[in-house]
Scaffold this motif. Structure first.
Motif, PDB file in Angstrom:
ATOM      1  N   MET A 342      59.347  36.309  33.814  1.00 53.16           N
ATOM      2  CA  MET A 342      58.333  36.748  34.951  1.00 53.16           C
ATOM      3  C   MET A 342      57.279  35.547  34.777  1.00 53.16           C
ATOM      4  O   MET A 342      57.604  34.311  34.061  1.00 53.16           O
ATOM      5  N   TYR A 343      57.090  35.291  36.141  1.00 55.53           N
ATOM      6  CA  TYR A 343      56.471  33.577  36.181  1.00 55.53           C
ATOM      7  C   TYR A 343      54.957  34.721  35.888  1.00 55.53           C
ATOM      8  O   TYR A 343      54.447  35.509  36.449  1.00 55.53           O
ATOM      9  N   THR A 344      54.257  33.880  35.419  1.00 52.14           N
ATOM     10  CA  THR A 344      52.511  34.174  34.688  1.00 52.14           C
ATOM     11  C   THR A 344      51.694  33.294  35.865  1.00 52.14           C
ATOM     12  O   THR A 344      51.839  32.114  35.093  1.00 52.14           O
ATOM     13  N   PHE A 345      51.163  33.658  36.890  1.00 53.96           N
ATOM     14  CA  PHE A 345      50.253  32.671  37.360  1.00 53.96           C
ATOM     15  C   PHE A 345      48.801  32.538  36.035  1.00 53.96           C
ATOM     16  O   PHE A 345      48.527  32.494  35.498  1.00 53.96           O
ATOM     17  N   LYS A 346      48.921  31.070  36.623  1.00 55.00           N
ATOM     18  CA  LYS A 346      48.199  30.481  35.722  1.00 55.00           C
ATOM     19  C   LYS A 346      46.500  29.869  36.403  1.00 55.00           C
ATOM     20  O   LYS A 346      45.930  29.750  35.725  1.00 55.00           O
ATOM     21  N   ILE A 364      53.223  34.745  48.024  1.00 55.49           N
ATOM     22  CA  ILE A 364      53.123  33.982  46.333  1.00 55.49           C
ATOM     23  C   ILE A 364      52.197  33.004  46.393  1.00 55.49           C
ATOM     24  O   ILE A 364      53.137  31.772  47.005  1.00 55.49           O
ATOM     25  N   ARG A 365      51.022  32.463  46.242  1.00 56.00           N
ATOM     26  CA  ARG A 365      51.304  31.126  46.067  1.00 56.00           C
ATOM     27  C   ARG A 365      49.396  30.457  45.012  1.00 56.00           C
ATOM     28  O   ARG A 365      49.107  31.721  44.417  1.00 56.00           O
ATOM     29  N   GLU A 366      50.170  30.132  44.527  1.00 57.13           N
ATOM     30  CA  GLU A 366      48.952  29.361  43.368  1.00 57.13           C
ATOM     31  C   GLU A 366      48.760  27.904  43.950  1.00 57.13           C
ATOM     32  O   GLU A 366      49.078  27.435  44.267  1.00 57.13           O
ATOM     33  N   PHE A 367      47.333  27.982  43.134  1.00 56.19           N
ATOM     34  CA  PHE A 367      46.660  27.074  42.913  1.00 56.19           C
ATOM     35  C   PHE A 367      46.416  26.434  41.648  1.00 56.19           C
ATOM     36  O   PHE A 367      46.102  27.098  40.935  1.00 56.19           O
ATOM     37  N   GLN A 368      46.154  24.734  41.778  1.00 59.61           N
ATOM     38  CA  GLN A 368      45.221  24.594  40.725  1.00 59.61           C
ATOM     39  C   GLN A 368      43.798  25.004  40.201  1.00 59.61           C
ATOM     40  O   GLN A 368      43.077  25.636  41.304  1.00 59.61           O
ATOM     41  N   THR A 369      43.722  25.381  38.746  1.00 55.78           N
ATOM     42  CA  THR A 369      42.079  25.530  38.718  1.00 55.78           C
ATOM     43  C   THR A 369      41.267  24.375  38.936  1.00 55.78           C
ATOM     44  O   THR A 369      41.507  23.966  38.066  1.00 55.78           O
ATOM     45  N   ASP A 375      36.738  22.602  44.498  1.00 57.21           N
ATOM     46  CA  ASP A 375      37.155  21.485  44.686  1.00 57.21           C
ATOM     47  C   ASP A 375      38.688  22.338  44.928  1.00 57.21           C
ATOM     48  O   ASP A 375      40.245  21.408  45.169  1.00 57.21           O
ATOM     49  N   GLY A 376      38.395  22.972  44.867  1.00 55.43           N
ATOM     50  CA  GLY A 376      40.120  23.789  45.275  1.00 55.43           C
ATOM     51  C   GLY A 376      40.561  24.049  46.539  1.00 55.43           C
ATOM     52  O   GLY A 376      39.804  23.092  47.240  1.00 55.43           O
ATOM     53  N   ASP A 377      42.116  23.854  46.854  1.00 56.11           N
ATOM     54  CA  ASP A 377      42.608  23.061  47.876  1.00 56.11           C
ATOM     55  C   ASP A 377      43.273  25.055  48.320  1.00 56.11           C
ATOM     56  O   ASP A 377      43.977  23.913  49.231  1.00 56.11           O
TER      57      ASP A 377
ATOM     58  N   PRO B 399      38.603  32.056  43.045  1.00 53.16           N
ATOM     59  CA  PRO B 399      37.507  32.616  43.212  1.00 53.16           C
ATOM     60  C   PRO B 399      36.589  32.311  44.455  1.00 53.16           C
ATOM     61  O   PRO B 399      35.512  33.645  44.332  1.00 53.16           O
ATOM     62  N   THR B 400      37.078  32.094  45.566  1.00 56.19           N
ATOM     63  CA  THR B 400      36.366  32.232  47.017  1.00 56.19           C
ATOM     64  C   THR B 400      36.367  32.926  47.247  1.00 56.19           C
ATOM     65  O   THR B 400      35.924  33.319  48.916  1.00 56.19           O
ATOM     66  N   ILE B 401      37.420  34.449  47.426  1.00 58.16           N
ATOM     67  CA  ILE B 401      37.275  35.616  47.967  1.00 58.16           C
ATOM     68  C   ILE B 401      36.406  36.465  47.382  1.00 58.16           C
ATOM     69  O   ILE B 401      36.876  36.619  45.856  1.00 58.16           O
TER      70      ILE B 401
END
Lengths: 652, 473
Positions: A342-346, A364-369, A375-377, B399-401
Motif C-alpha cells: 500500500m502506498y501511503t500519501f505523505k 491519484i495525485r500527491e503533492f509536496q508539503t 507555496d504548493g504547486d 489544504p487549499t480545498i
C-alpha cells in the motif's frame, strides 16, 4: 417460485441443484484463506443452513446471467485437485454449490459474483469442444435471453424486498462508504439505522474480514491431499466464513457485533455483496449483448499463461472468464491487507476512486508539503491580473524584468534568483518585495555564475504536460493510474523546478508594482510560467504563448516546427518574441543542435484510426501501402458514401 | 453542374506521392497519442475548432480582417497568408481537382487535432439553392447600424464565404460519418452550424459549411456588459436547446466552438466532431438515485490515505471527450450515463468566464487538476456528494480545498477585485443566480437548456441591447 423457472431452463441448472443438495451444509472450518480470500459474504446463508429451494434464503441470491457448467462435476474436481489452482468460475460455483447445503441460494450467490462475466464465459464455453456440453448458438442465445429474464425477475423481486429491509453498518466501514451506501439504500427505500438493535435490524453490512489469527497464513501450501471442494472455487469464499465461524465458536465474544448479529439471526453482508446487489439491481439487461468468444479468448489465454496457474486445464481457462477477475480481486485484497503493498500519501493528495471497489482509483495525485499552502504547486486560487486564469500564477512582471535585462541572458539569471528569492520568501512571512535594484543586481551577478542553466526549468507546467503527453503518445491506452504513477515519479524533479519558479514569480508582481490583490488577501500573489502572457489588448493572450511553448517543447519529442514557431513569433508582441527566442536558443543549446534549422517537414506522429496503428510520420503514413489500401477500398466507406449521397448541394 | 460527393469521387485525381500534401501544421500528433476514440484517452480537443484562436500560426490574417466584405480585400487576404499555409492550401486544392472550380480558399481559419478549416469564397453560390444562408434569409431583419454593415450587405451579394473543413485522413469513416450525420440532423437552427455539402475523395473528406463572421472571444469577453452577456448566453442556450432536443450531446462547448458576432448578437455553435447521441444504456448509480441526497456525513471519514501499489483492478472507463476546463463533474467522475447536462455545465463555465473576467477560468491541464480546481471552488463536501452520486469516492488532503468551498458570488467578487465601494450590481447578482443553476454539481438539479431559456436572466434582457433578436427556430 415462478421467478426460478427461467433459471431451471438453463442447462446445468438442475445439475447444479442436485449437486448442491447432495452436500452437507456445514463443513469443518479449515485453513483460512487469510487475506487472500474475499470477505465472508455468505456467512448468513451458512448459518441458516438449508431451507429448501424456495425458501426465503433464495432471495439473497442473485441469478447469474447464464450458467453453463459442465455436467461432470467429478471430473472438475479432479481438475481442480491442486490446491493452489485458483478457483475457476466454474469450479468455484460448483464447489460453492457443493459446499453449501442451502443449495439454490448458495449457487445463486456464487453466480452473483460472476454475473457479468458469465455471459462471456458462456460464450466461451460454447466453443469448447472438450466440454461434455456442446451448446448450439441458438441454445446459447435462448439461454442468454432466459437468463436475462431471470435477472430481470430477480431485480423486480429485490426491488420489492429492499424496502422491507433494515440495514446497519458496522464500524469497520469507512465514512464515505457508509454515506454512499446509505444514499443508495435509501434510494431503494430500505431503512438504514444508526443504532444497532436486534429487533429491528435485518442486515448488517460489514467491511471486516474476520480472519481468525490462529489460522496459518499460507494456506496454499498447507495441504496437498486430495481435493476438498471447499478449497476450490467457492472455497475461496467459504473458507473465510469457516474461519469466521471457527472464531465464533472458539472466541464466543458476545461483544462482537457480528456475533450478536449472528445470534440474532441477522444477515451479515459484506460491503462487496451489498454493492453487487445494488449495482445488479440497477443494471440494465440487454438481450442482444453477447460478447463474441473470439474476442475474449486470446487475450484471456495469454494472461492466464503468464500466471502461475497455467497448469489449470484448458477447460478451465477457456471457460473461466471470471478467473482473471478473481485473481485480480484476490491480489487486490492481498495487497490491501499488506501494508507493504500500500502506498501511503505523505503530502497533500487527492484521490478519486470507485465506490464499488471494482475499479482502481482513477484520480491519484500527491503533492509536496509546504509550510505555506500557497507555496504548493497544486492548482489553487492565485491572485493575478484581471483576465487571467485564477488558477495560474501571473507572469506579467517577469517580462518587465526581461525587458530591462540583457535579453539573451535574462533567463539564465533567473534560476539562481529563484533560489535566493525562495530563501528570502521563506524567511519573510510577508510578501513584501525587496527593492527592485537589489534584485536586478542579484540577477546580473547570478548571470555570471550560472549562465547555462536550462530554461526548461522555467516551464515546469509545460514540461509536466509534455511529459505526460509523451507518455500517452507512447502508450495510447495508458490508464489514469499509470499516468499518475508516471507523474508521481517525476513529481519530485519537476516540483523543485516548479516551486522555484513559484517563489520567484510570487515575488515579481510585487516588484513591478502590479500587485493586484483583490479582497481575498489570503490569496497569495504568484505567477506561473506556462502562462507567459502578452500585455496586449487581448486578455489571456497567453494561450498563444502557451501554444508556442508547447510547440517548442514538442521539438524535444521529435516534432520540430521551426517555421511555425517563426511565423507565430510574428504574431505575438515583441517582448514575448524576445523571450521565446531566448527560450529557443536555450533549447537548441540544451539539445546540442539536434535541430536542423531549416527542417521543413517535420514528422508528425499520431494514431491512424483506419489502420489502427500509430505512425511516426503523418505524411509517410498516409501514402503508405497499408493506408492507401484502406483509402482506395470503397468498401470501407460504404456507409459514409450513403450519407454523403444525401448531402449533395441542391441546384437551383 | 451539381457538385456532389458522387461526382467528386469520379474526379480524376492522380494519386501520386504528393497526394494531399498535408503540411506539417497538422496536429494529428495529438497531445494524447491521437487515440481519440478510446473512451479514456485523448479526445482532448483543446485545439480543434473552426475559429481562429486555436488556428494556425499564420492566423494573423484573422477572420476579423478577412470577413470584411470586398472582393478586392480578398486578394489582400491571400497575400496575407504566410507562404507555408499558402503552399498547404495549394496542395489541398490540387488534391481535389475541381475544388478550385467551386471554391477559392482565402485563408485558414482554424486548425485542430482532427481537422483544418479554411475560409473560402463560394464561387458558384448562385447556382445553388442556399437555404443555409441565414444572412440572405434574414438580412431584411437586420437593423443596419453602420455604414459599414450596410456596405457589407450590399457587397455580400457578390461574395459568399464558406468554411471548408478538411477532416484528416486518419479519422475513421465511422467518426466522420457520425459528425456529418449529426450535422445533417441539426440543420434548421439559426444558432447551429449547418452543413452545405460534403464529399470525399479516397480517404479525404471535406465538409462545406457556412462561414460565420465572428470575433475572437478574448477580444470581447471582458468588455461585455451584462445585457451583452445575456444575449450571448441566450444565443448559446438556444443552440443547446435545439441540439439537446434532438438527443445530441455536443460535448465540446467552449468559446472557440461558439462563433459569436457581438455586433449582431448572434452566435453559431460549431464543431460536432465530438458530439454523440444521448444514450440510455449507462449504468451509473446516478440514474437510479432518487433526489433525496442527505447531508454528507462528517468529513472525518476514515479516508484511505493511500492506494494499493499494484492495483490489478480494471480502470473505470467513461467518455471524457471534451476540452479541459470545460468538463462537467460527472465527466471527471467517470459517470457512464452522461447527459446533455454536460453541455449546460460547459456553458456555465463560459458564463463564469464572463462574470469573473477570467479566461480560461479553469486551467485544468489534466483531469486531476480539473478536479482540484473544481474542488477549490465547490469545497470537499459538495464534491464528495457529487462523487457519491456517480459511485465514486472523493478524498483529499489538499489544504487549499476547504470543506465548504466558496460561493460563486464570492469568487466573482474576488476575481473582479470588488470591495465595498464597488459592489456587485443587481444585474450581476441576477447573473450569479443563473450561474449557480448552471454550475450545479448535481446534473439532475442543473438547469436544462430549455429550462435555462425560461430563466429571468435570459428572458428579461434590457431592450436597448436586444434589438437583434435571437430567434429560436
Amino acid at each position: 417460485m415462478s421467478r426460478r423457472v427461467p433459471l431451471s431452463n438453463i442447462q446445468n441448472h438442475a445439475q447444479s441443484y442436485q449437486l448442491n443438495a447432495a452436500i452437507p451444509a456445514k463443513r469443518p472450518a479449515k485453513s483460512s484463506r487469510d487475506a487472500l480470500g474475499p470477505p465472508p459474504a455468505k456467512k448468513a446463508h451458512l448459518d441458516d443452513a438449508f431451507h429448501g429451494p424456495d425458501q426465503k434464503e433464495n432471495r439473497h441470491g442473485t441469478p447469474s446471467k447464464l450458467r453453463l457448467v459442465p455436467k461432470t462435476p467429478s471430473r472438475h474436481d479432479g481438475v481442480n485437485s491442486r490446491r493452489d489452482v485458483p478457483p475457476s468460475r466454474i469450479a468455484r460455483s460448483k464447489a460453492g454449490a457443493v459446499a453449501a447445503a442451502a443449495a439454490p441460494a448458495r449457487r445463486l450467490n456464487e453466480k452473483f459474483d460472476s454475473r457479468i462475466k458469465d455471459r462471456k464465459a458462456a460464450a466461451a464455453s460454447s466453443q469448447r469442444t472438450t466440454s461434455t456440453i456442446v451448446i448450439k448458438d441458438k441454445h446459447l442465445q435462448q439461454a442468454v435471453a432466459e437468463n436475462n429474464e431471470a435477472i430481470r425477475q430477480w431485480q423486480r423481486h429485490y426491488r420489492r424486498v429492499f424496502p422491507t429491509l433494515t440495514f446497519y453498518f458496522d464500524d469497520s466501514m469507512s465514512e464515505d462508504k457508509r454515506a454512499l451506501l446509505r444514499i443508495q439504500l435509501r434510494d431503494l427505500d430500505s431503512t438504514v439505522v444508526d443504532k444497532f438493535s436486534t429487533g429491528k435490524v435485518t442486515h448488517i453490512i460489514t467491511a471486516r474480514d474476520d480472519i481468525p489469527p490462529e489460522l496459518p497464513k499460507d494456506h496454499i501450501t498447507a495441504g496437498n491431499g486430495t481435493i476438498n471442494p471447499k478449497l476450490l472455487g467457492v472455497g475461496v469464499k467459504l473458507d473465510h466464513r469457516d474461519s469466521a465461524l471457527a472464531k465464533l465458536n472458539v472466541y464466543d465474544d458476545h461483544k462482537d457485533i457480528l456475533v450478536l448479529a449472528r445470534l440474532a439471526k441477522m444477515k451479515i453482508w459484506t460491503t462487496e455483496k451489498i454493492e453487487r446487489m445494488i449495482s445488479t439491481l440497477h443494471e440494465r439487461i440487454d438481450d442482444d449483448i453477447m460478447p463474441s468468444p473470439e474476442k475474449l479468448l486470446p487475450s484471456k489465454l495469454k494472461q492466464l499463461d503468464r500466471t502461475a496457474y497455467r497448469k489449470a486445464t484448458d477447460e478451465m481457462r477457456l471457460q473461466d472468464e471470471g478467473l482473471e477477475r478473481l485473481l485480480r480481486e484476490d491480489k487486490y485484497r492481498f495487497s490491501q491487507s499488506s501494508s507493504k503493498e500500500m502506498y501511503t500519501f505523505k503530502g497533500p493528495y487527492i484521490m478519486v476512486g470507485d465506490a464499488s471497489g471494482r475499479y482502481k482509483p482513477f484520480i491519484i495525485r500527491e503533492f509536496q508539503t509546504f509550510r505555506q499552502p500557497e507555496d504548493g504547486d497544486w492548482p489553487q486560487f492565485r491572485s493575478n491580473r484581471e483576465g487571467r486564469c485564477p488558477f495560474v500564477l501571473d507572469p506579467d512582471t517577469k517580462r518587465s524584468y526581461m525587458r530591462e535585462e540583457a535579453e539573451k541572458e535574462a533567463a539564465d539569471a533567473k534560476a539562481k534568483l529563484k533560489e535566493k528569492e525562495a530563501a528570502r520568501l521563506k524567511a519573510k512571512t510577508s510578501m513584501e518585495p525587496p527593492p527592485r535594484q537589489q534584485s536586478l543586481k542579484a540577477k546580473t551577478s547570478f548571470l555570471k555564475e550560472e549562465p547555462t542553466r536550462s530554461l526548461l526549468e522555467r516551464k515546469p507546467l509545460s514540461s509536466i504536460e509534455n511529459k505526460v503527453d509523451r507518455d500517452m503518445a507512447t502508450a495510447a491506452a495508458a490508464t489514469a493510474i499509470k499516468k499518475t504513477e508516471v507523474r508521481l515519479d517525476k513529481l519530485r524533479e519537476v516540483q523543485r523546478a516548479r516551486q522555484n519558479h513559484l517563489v520567484v514569480a510570487g515575488y515579481e508582481p510585487v516588484a513591478s508594482g502590479l500587485n493586484a490583490t483583490g479582497p481575498t488577501s489570503a490569496v497569495v500573489s504568484q505567477a506561473i510560467s506556462s502562462n507567459t502572457a502578452v500585455a496586449g489588448p487581448k486578455a489571456g493572450t497567453s494561450r498563444d504563448v502557451q501554444r508556442l511553448n508547447r510547440r517548442v517543447f514538442e521539438k524535444t519529442t521529435g516534432g520540430i516546427r521551426q517555421t511555425d514557431t517563426t511565423a507565430a513569433l510574428k504574431a505575438v508582441d515583441e517582448e514575448v518574441t524576445v523571450e521565446v527566442k531566448v527560450e529557443r536558443k536555450s533549447l537548441k543549446r540544451s539539445r546540442s543542435q539536434t535541430v536542423a534549422k531549416e527542417v521543413k517537414k517535420v514528422p508528425q506522429a499520431g494514431y491512424c484510426e483506419n489502420c489502427r496503428d500509430k505512425y511516426d510520420d503523418f505524411e509517410d503514413h498516409i501514402v503508405s501501402k497499408r493506408h492507401m489500401r484502406f483509402a482506395s477500398n470503397d468498401d470501407n466507406f460504404t456507409e459514409l458514401d450513403a450519407l454523403l449521397s444525401t448531402l449533395t448541394r441542391p441546384c437551383k | 453542374m451539381p457538385y456532389n460527393g458522387a461526382e467528386v469521387q469520379q474526379l480524376d485525381v492522380s494519386v501520386s506521392d504528393d497526394y494531399i500534401e498535408v503540411i506539417d501544421d497538422i496536429n494529428v500528433k495529438g497531445r494524447h497519442g491521437g487515440r481519440r476514440n478510446a473512451q479514456d484517452s485523448a479526445s482532448d480537443s483543446d485545439h480543434k475548432s473552426q475559429s481562429d484562436q486555436d488556428g494556425s500560426d499564420c492566423n494573423h490574417n484573422d477572420s476579423t480582417y478577412l470577413s470584411d466584405d470586398q472582393y478586392s480585400e480578398e486578394s489582400d487576404g491571400v497575400e496575407d497568408i504566410c507562404p507555408e499555409v499558402q503552399e498547404e492550401i495549394d496542395q489541398f486544392m490540387k488534391s481535389f481537382h475541381k475544388l478550385d472550380f467551386h471554391y477559392k480558399i482565402v485563408g485558414k481559419t482554424g486548425e485542430g487535432t482532427f481537422s483544418s478549416v479554411y475560409k473560402a469564397i463560394d464561387l458558384r453560390y448562385d447556382r445553388y439553392i442556399n437555404d443555409w444562408d441565414l444572412d440572405e434569409r434574414t438580412s431584411e431583419f437586420h437593423s443596419p447600424r453602420s455604414k459599414r454593415q450596410r456596405l457589407h450587405h450590399s457587397k455580400e451579394k457578390r461574395v459568399k464565404y464558406v468554411a471548408i473543413k478538411k477532416i484528416y485522413v486518419t479519422s475513421s469513416p465511422q467518426r466522420i460519418h457520425n459528425e456529418l450525420e449529426l450535422l445533417k440532423d441539426l440543420s434548421g437552427s439559426k444558432n447551429v452550424v449547418s452543413l452545405i455539402t460534403a464529399f470525399r475523395h479516397l480517404d479525404q473528406v471535406i465538409a462545406i459549411m457556412p462561414y460565420f463572421r465572428h470575433v475572437d472571444f478574448r477580444d470581447y469577453f471582458r468588455k461585455l456588459e451584462i445585457p451583452d452577456i445575456q444575449l450571448y448566453m441566450r444565443s448559446l442556450f438556444t443552440a443547446l436547446k435545439f441540439v439537446h432536443a434532438k438527443g445530441i450531446l455536443h460535448r465540446d462547448i467552449k468559446p472557440t466552438n461558439f462563433l459569436y458576432d457581438c455586433s449582431k448578437g448572434r452566435g453559431v455553435l460549431v464543431d460536432f466532431g465530438l458530439a454523440e447521441r444521448e444514450s440510455d444504456d449507462g449504468t451509473c448509480s446516478c440514474i437510479n438515485s432518487a433526489n433525496g441526497f442527505r447531508k454528507e456525513s462528517k468529513q472525518n471519514s476514515s479516508a484511505l490515505g493511500g492506494y494499493p501499489k499494484n492495483d490489478q483492478r480494471p480502470s473505470k472507463r467513461a467518455n471524457r471527450a471534451g476540452t479541459r476546463g470545460f468538463r462537467a463533474p460527472e465527466v471527471l467522475f467517470k459517470c457512464n450515463a452522461q447527459t446533455t447536462k454536460i453541455d449546460v455545465w460547459s456553458a456555465g463555465v463560459i458564463l463564469l468566464t464572463f462574470l469573473s473576467k477570467r479566461f480560461p477560468f479553469f486551467n485544468s491541464p489534466d483531469d486531476i487538476d480539473a478536479v482540484i480546481e473544481m474542488a477549490t471552488v465547490f469545497g470537499r463536501v459538495r464534491m464528495r456528494v457529487c462523487a457519491a452520486l456517480h459511485g465514486a469516492t472523493f478524498e483529499t488532503a489538499i489544504p487549499t480545498i476547504t470543506e465548504k468551498g466558496h460561493s460563486l458570488g464570492r469568487i466573482v467578487e474576488w476575481a473582479t477585485a470588488r470591495n465595498k465601494d464597488n459592489p456587485l450590481t443587481s444585474q450581476e447578482k441576477a447573473a450569479l443566480e443563473f450561474l449557480e443553476a448552471t454550475l450545479e454539481l448535481d446534473h439532475r438539479k442543473r438547469l436544462s437548456a430549455s429550462q435555462a431559456l425560461q430563466q429571468p436572466f435570459l428572458t428579461q434582457i434590457d431592450p436597448d441591447v436586444s434589438d437583434d433578436e435571437v430567434e429560436t427556430i
